[in-house]
Design an enzyme around this catalytic site. Structure first.
Site, PDB file in Angstrom:
ATOM      1  N   PHE A 158      -3.354   1.089   2.014  1.00  0.00           N
ATOM      2  CA  PHE A 158      -2.721   0.409   3.150  1.00  0.00           C
ATOM      3  C   PHE A 158      -1.214   0.611   3.092  1.00  0.00           C
ATOM      4  CE2 PHE A 158      -6.113  -1.809   5.281  1.00  0.00           C
ATOM      5  CZ  PHE A 158      -7.122  -1.771   4.342  1.00  0.00           C
ATOM      6  N   HIS A 204       5.311  -2.751   8.447  1.00  0.00           N
ATOM      7  CA  HIS A 204       4.965  -2.673   7.033  1.00  0.00           C
ATOM      8  C   HIS A 204       4.603  -4.061   6.540  1.00  0.00           C
ATOM      9  CE1 HIS A 204       4.977  -0.344   3.318  1.00  0.00           C
ATOM     10  NE2 HIS A 204       5.483  -1.388   2.720  1.00  0.00           N
ATOM     11  N   THR A 236      -1.911  -2.102  -1.435  1.00  0.00           N
ATOM     12  CA  THR A 236      -0.982  -2.249  -0.321  1.00  0.00           C
ATOM     13  C   THR A 236       0.406  -1.750  -0.722  1.00  0.00           C
ATOM     14  OG1 THR A 236      -2.161  -4.150   0.592  1.00  0.00           O
ATOM     15  CG2 THR A 236       0.174  -3.954   1.149  1.00  0.00           C
ATOM     16  N   SER A 237       1.018  -0.938   0.130  1.00  0.00           N
ATOM     17  CA  SER A 237       2.396  -0.481  -0.066  1.00  0.00           C
ATOM     18  C   SER A 237       2.530   0.260  -1.402  1.00  0.00           C
ATOM     19  CB  SER A 237       3.350  -1.679   0.056  1.00  0.00           C
ATOM     20  OG  SER A 237       4.679  -1.236   0.156  1.00  0.00           O
ATOM     21  N   SER A 238       3.251  -0.299  -2.376  1.00  0.00           N
ATOM     22  CA  SER A 238       3.320   0.373  -3.680  1.00  0.00           C
ATOM     23  C   SER A 238       1.911   0.526  -4.260  1.00  0.00           C
ATOM     24  CB  SER A 238       4.196  -0.445  -4.636  1.00  0.00           C
ATOM     25  OG  SER A 238       4.351   0.217  -5.857  1.00  0.00           O
TER      26      SER A 238
END
Ligand SMILES: *[C@@H]1O[C@H](CO)[C@@H](O)[C@H](O)[C@H]1NC(C)=O
Ligand SMILES: *[C@@H]1O[C@H](CO)[C@@H](O)[C@H](O)[C@H]1NC(C)=O
Ligand SMILES: *[C@@H]1O[C@H](CO)[C@@H](O)[C@H](O)[C@H]1NC(C)=O
Length: 364
Positions: free
Chosen positions: A163, A275, A139-141
C-alpha cells in the site's frame, strides 16, 4: 477521572473482541539471523488452522508493531480464518524500514529484510507456521519492505500486497530516505527494474510470488509515478505484458481501478487518494487466499508467553469500510475524541485515534 478512564478502556476491549492479544516474542533470534535487531510481535488467535498460514504486516515510518496491530483489521480476521500475524518493529530511529542497503536488498544478505525473514523461519520451526503459506503486506515504508521481500526472498513468500510504496531497489543508496525515488524521478525500463530483482537472488529459478500494489493518484509523499515503476518491475519479473489483461473500474471502491496483468500481478490505482491508501484487509486476504477456510473449532493452539485479556463476546470482523470521502478527518497529533469533544473523530491516514484518557484522544 480514574474510574472514567478504566471503564472507557474496558469498553474498548469489549468492542475490539479479539480472542488473543499482541505478544512480543523474546529471544527468538541471534545476531546472524537478525543483524539489525528487528523486534518481533505476534498475534496468534486462540484457534488456528494447522499448519498455520503466516501473514507479516509491516508498519509505516514512525509507526510501530502495536500501532499497525491496532490500526488494521488483520488480527480480527485472523480470529476468523486462523492464520497468525507477525508485526515486525523497525529498529531505526524514525521507525522507517531499511529498504536502501545492499544487505537488505540481497537474498540472505542481512539488513531488516533478513530479520523479518528470520521471523517467518522461526514461526515455521517453532509456532506451527505453514512454510508454503507466508505472505507480506505493509503500508508506505512497510510497502517498500513488501517490495523488498518479494524481490529478495521469492522462496520464502507466496505473495505480497504493498500500500503506497516504491519498487524493489528504488530507495537503494546510502541514505534511509531517497528523495529522487520518493518524488517519482527515478525512472527505468521494465528490464532494468526486473534485473534489480533478479540480481537480488542470482541463480534463483523457482516460482515468483504473486504481487498486488496499491497507490493513490494524489500521493505527494511517494509520488504516483512509483506505481507506474512498480508495474514495470513486476510485469517484467513475471513476464507479463505491460498492457493489462483486464481493467475493472470502481474496484474495490468507487474511484479505484484494478488492472490485472496476470494471475500473479495486479495493480490498483486510487483516484484522488493521497498518502496512504487505507488497507483493504478483505481484498488482501482474498488475493492471498487466506480467508478461504476457517479453523476447525477443536484446534486449540498453544500461546507464547502470558495470555492477554479474552473477551467472551465475539464481535465478527467488520467489512473494510474506509472513512467516507468528504467527511472531515483529524490531522496527525490533533485531538480526535474525548468527553465534550465535537470535532472529527476519524484520523487522516495512516494515523489512528488513540485514547490517552477519557477527555483526550489523539491521532497518532
Ligand atoms: C532472554 O535471554 C536472556 C539471556 O539468556 C535471559 O536473561 C532473559 O531472561 C530472556 N528473556 C526472556 C523474556 O525469556
Ligand atoms: C552496494 O552495491 C553497489 C553496487 O554493487 C556498490 O557500488 C556499493 O559499493 C555497495 N555498497 C556497499 C556499502 O557495499
Ligand atoms: C515470456 O512470455 C512470452 C510471451 O507469452 C513467451 O513467449 C516466453 O516464452 C516467456 N518467457 C519466459 C522466460 O517464460
Amino acid at each position: 477521572m480514574v474510574l472514567l478512564f478504566t471503564s472507557f478502556l474496558s469498553l474498548l476491549t469489549t468492542v475490539y473482541g479479539l480472542t488473543s492479544s499482541l505478544q512480543q516474542v523474546n529471544n527468538w533470534s541471534t545476531a546472524s539471523t537478525n543483524p539489525t535487531g528487528v523486534g518481533m510481535y505476534l498475534y496468534k488467535p486462540t484457534t488456528v488452522i494447522t499448519p498455520t498460514p503466516i501473514l507479516v504486516a509491516a508498519h509505516y515510518c514512525g509507526g510501530t508493531a502495536q500501532a499497525y496491530f491496532s490500526g488494521t483489521q488483520y488480527a480480527a480476521f485472523a480470529d476468523t480464518y486462523g492464520y497468525l500475524v507477525i508485526y515486525p518493529n523497525a529498529p531505526a530511529v524514525g521507525s522507517c524500514w531499511d529498504v536502501n542497503t545492499n544487505a537488505t536488498l540481497s537474498h540472505n544478505g542481512g539488513g531488516d529484510s533478513l530479520g523479518i525473514v528470520s521471523m517467518v523461519r522461526y514461526a515455521v520451526s517453532n509456532l506451527g507456521g505453514d512454510v508454503n503459506r507466508a505472505y507480506i503486506t505493509g503500508t508506505s515504508s512497510g510497502a517498500m519492505m513488501t517490495n523488498v521481500l518479494i524481490g529478495a526472498y521469492p522462496d520464502v513468500f507466496k505473495g505480497g500486497s504493498a500500500f503506497s510504496g516504491v519498487p524493489f531497489g528504488c530507495f537503494a543508496g546510502p541514505y534511509a530516505w531517497n528523495t529522487q525515488c520518493a518524488m517519482g524521478e527515478l525512472i527505468m525500463t521494465p528490464q532494468q527494474w526486473g534485473d534489480l530483482v533478479r540480481n537480488a537472488y542470482p541463480g534463483y529459478t523457482g516460482p515468483r510470488p504473486k504481487m498486488q500494489v496499491w497507490h493513490g493518484t494524489a500521493d505527494t509523499t511517494l509520488y504516483p509515478q512509483n506505481f507506474q515503476e512498480e508495474v514495470k518491475q513486476w510485469t517484467n519479473v513475471l513476464n507479463y505484458s505491460l498492457t493489462a489483461q483486464e481493467t475493472n473500474t470502481n474496484d474495490p471502491l468507487p474511484g479505484y481501478t484494478r488492472s490485472i496483468y496476470g494471475p500473479s500481478f495486479q495493480a490498483i490505482l486510487a483516484q484522488g487518494v493521497g498518502h496512504t491508501v487505507p488497507e483493504q484487509a478483505n481484498d488482501v486476504l482474498t488475493y492471498f487466499g487466506l480467508n478461504a477456510a476457517s479453523p476447525a473449532p477443536t484446534t486449540i493452539s498453544t500461546t507464547i508467553g502470558p495470555t492477554g485479556p479474552t473477551s467472551t463476546i465475539f464481535v465478527p470482523p467488520a467489512t473494510t469500510v474506509p472513512p467516507p470521502t468528504g467527511v472531515p478527518t483529524a490531522a496527525h497529533w490533533a485531538q480526535c475524541g474525548g468527553i465534550g469533544f465535537t470535532g472529527p473523530t476519524v484520523c487522516a491516514s495512516p494515523y489512528t485515534c488513540q485514547v490517552s484518557n477519557a477527555y483526550w484522544s489523539q491521532c497518532l
